[in-house]
Design an enzyme around this catalytic site. Sequence first.
Site, PDB file in Angstrom:
ATOM      1  N   ASP A 192      41.237  37.145  41.104  1.00  0.00           N
ATOM      2  CA  ASP A 192      43.020  37.037  40.320  1.00  0.00           C
ATOM      3  C   ASP A 192      43.062  38.172  40.280  1.00  0.00           C
ATOM      4  O   ASP A 192      43.214  39.689  39.789  1.00  0.00           O
ATOM      5  CB  ASP A 192      42.470  36.484  39.094  1.00  0.00           C
ATOM      6  CG  ASP A 192      41.522  37.576  37.705  1.00  0.00           C
ATOM      7  OD1 ASP A 192      40.584  38.121  38.010  1.00  0.00           O
ATOM      8  OD2 ASP A 192      41.941  37.460  37.137  1.00  0.00           O
ATOM      9  N   GLU A 193      44.524  37.851  40.222  1.00  0.00           N
ATOM     10  CA  GLU A 193      46.007  38.872  39.526  1.00  0.00           C
ATOM     11  C   GLU A 193      45.109  40.528  40.545  1.00  0.00           C
ATOM     12  O   GLU A 193      45.290  41.186  40.080  1.00  0.00           O
ATOM     13  CB  GLU A 193      45.696  39.741  38.779  1.00  0.00           C
ATOM     14  CG  GLU A 193      45.718  38.413  37.627  1.00  0.00           C
ATOM     15  CD  GLU A 193      45.818  38.931  36.022  1.00  0.00           C
ATOM     16  OE1 GLU A 193      47.198  38.318  35.222  1.00  0.00           O
ATOM     17  OE2 GLU A 193      45.200  39.617  35.611  1.00  0.00           O
ATOM     18  N   VAL A 194      44.875  40.179  41.692  1.00  0.00           N
ATOM     19  CA  VAL A 194      44.802  41.533  42.968  1.00  0.00           C
ATOM     20  C   VAL A 194      45.997  41.550  43.559  1.00  0.00           C
ATOM     21  O   VAL A 194      46.866  41.229  44.199  1.00  0.00           O
ATOM     22  CB  VAL A 194      43.823  40.657  43.990  1.00  0.00           C
ATOM     23  CG1 VAL A 194      43.899  42.232  44.801  1.00  0.00           C
ATOM     24  CG2 VAL A 194      42.770  40.519  43.477  1.00  0.00           C
TER      25      VAL A 194
END
EC number: 3.2.1.52
Lengths: 422, 422
Positions: free
Chosen positions: A190-192
């Site tokens: 996530d949230e890359v």
Amino acid sequence: MQANTVYGALRGLETFSQLCDFDYGTKTVQIYKAPWSIKDKPRFAFRGLLLDTSRHYYPIDIIKQIIESMSYAKLNVLHWHIIDEQSFPLEVPAYPKLWKGAYTKWERYTVEDASEIVNFAKMRGINVMAEIDVPGHAESWGTGYPALWPSSSCREPLDVSKNFTFEVLNGILQDMRDIFPFKLFHLGGDEVNTDCWKYTPHVKQWLQERNMTAKDAYQYFVIKGQEIAISKNWTPVNWLTLAVKFGSEVKNNGNYIAVYKEETFNTFAEKLNPKTVVHNWLGPGVCPKAVAQGFKCIYSNQGVWYLDHLDVPWDGFYDAEPLEGITDSTEQELVIGGEVCMWSETADPSNVQQTIWPRAAAAAERLWTSKEAAPISNTSEAALTRLQYFRCLLTRRGVQASPVTNQYARSPPYGPGSCYDQ
Amino acid sequence: MQANTVYGALRGLETFSQLCDFDYGTKTVQIYKAPWSIKDKPRFAFRGLLLDTSRHYYPIDIIKQIIESMSYAKLNVLHWHIIDEQSFPLEVPAYPKLWKGAYTKWERYTVEDASEIVNFAKMRGINVMAEIDVPGHAESWGTGYPALWPSSSCREPLDVSKNFTFEVLNGILQDMRDIFPFKLFHLGGDEVNTDCWKYTPHVKQWLQERNMTAKDAYQYFVIKGQEIAISKNWTPVNWLTLAVKFGSEVKNNGNYIAVYKEETFNTFAEKLNPKTVVHNWLGPGVCPKAVAQGFKCIYSNQGVWYLDHLDVPWDGFYDAEPLEGITDSTEQELVIGGEVCMWSETADPSNVQQTIWPRAAAAAERLWTSKEAAPISNTSEAALTRLQYFRCLLTRRGVQASPVTNQYARSPPYGPGSCYDQ
């Protein structure tokens, strides 16, 4: 008591213990309204709680307290979000410098500690699903091995261009395989934000040689991580959300946060391993899309099941419905369950139990009990009474569960009074 | 290790345990900088923590957690403020209806529970000083025996005019004598508003027949209570403060509260039993006056040692000085120690440990360590480092101690980070 498995028997014993009541008049344990006949089974197989040991470190005894408390609510998966960008507390024998990324020399878990936790949980019918969140959320890896950073100014995501990155990932997963027998392993994802890959010369060159965009490289990383996990006989789980335009923002616990393009589910769903379990975090609507494409799904819609969102009251947790938007029964079966998430930015050993309880118990009832027996209603007096009773049971067992009706989780009681009214 | 008593040996073992450090590199327990030679003794004999189980009920397991945590800081007296106006949780065999004043039928302590607590504490070198706060703070007594109320509209203070009141008090103390072997017994005596005695016909008549004012009757009650306690071989302790004019107000945790005339120490000090231990609560200056008159004193100045005053930071506790204003060495010896007070209006099982710790440990160092070794300074970096280390030790032992440097007790950590920095 009859059960098909030892785990069923454990749950039955938990139910039995909750029927027992100490009568202070006679000083005997009573079971009121006996005889009882209860035929019971869980609605969902996966009933999880995430604990994040990177934003704050939790000593073994605190983790054991949490595991023990989970069993009271019949939760059965501890999702151990072990490592994140802030700290790397776990020992990895193959790469012994990794836990140099721990906050201090004391805030660490040995292999033996981790095994002890797994066994402690197993005795209570709880599996431990470990998570290594890649390629973002991994800055702390580079404290011990700076080569994992693309550069000193680009420390996240992990360097996609180096074989060493995947050697380390393989080494971690190999060592963890000996510790974590559970069939699921969480690979994060996530949230890359891949921006700095594009500006780091050797990574940029690597991308150009392969005619790949940064987004392609993100997919490459996720899928390569899955391959490593599968090669070790694990079923991979990934945090995934719906496609959101790059740079758009969503409301997260009162603050707007950027949503990065590189965690879209739709854009490369077809490339994910078909075994992938999709873990829905950002908002509703993910599970319906995932199961429509044949993936299994875990429901953790942050709007209702993130315990660090202190403004979600007990009935917000209670009224959540993992099957929301899924009508086809075959698709419904692909939702293996749900999980409440105790992210630790502002939780630590001093307040974790009262942030978890009793709200997690509202979600636990949703995950265990049939929909008919646990109707969704904001004004369910029956559910509130049960939860207040359960909260007091928790405190009697030594768990620091918060007052149920406070409108801001873990806030202190407003004034004197009975546990059963607060 | 050598010690004169088993309790000295217990404290020495605690010190020894705190020298032990788990080395994560070698996976062995190390004692750094060995050999050590430590000669140690406490500065004060009485090092207390008050727990109020009336405003909220604490299950046995929670009380045991608190007792265990006290031993880590070498506190040695649990002042159990068992009963107050809100609830009467304790079983009294002689007057079995008294615990009808419990919040619910579940929020009660049996005689066996109380004995278990006393024994659990004893094994950790901790005495339990029980308190029955009379004649105010006792409304809950009348739930079971309404005759203890002067009338249905005058429920506090207890009816001074009836023999029954003192029969019940005698019965409670007789039953408690079997449970609490400690030499001190606390009789309360604070915040007594005797107004309604004057307006309740039968009490008014009783006063007139004896040519007593309500204030005289308050003194009569306090002294009669002391006589009962002394007859059972107890040394009485009373909450007492300096003379304050009736109707005046003092600042209490940000709010102005009325101070009632009927707890003045000066006005009838000469009538108190000479054995009386004066417990200083409201503000500074009480102990100097008490010891000047030959009384022993316990220091709990609420400005610095009330744990429910959340705005007092760790160094407020640390910088408190029980001997403040007392220069004569004979008088200094009459200050037997001090006590931090965990009143429970807004504390309950969900947040009691993190309201107590780590601030109570700052007071505990003040009570244990010589003044020379623990200099008072708001900017004592050495003390802060010790306290941060001790807080993390507490969490490692499963105690929910709060971040040290939060400027409002028990507030959550501000963000991610190491236990040792927060």
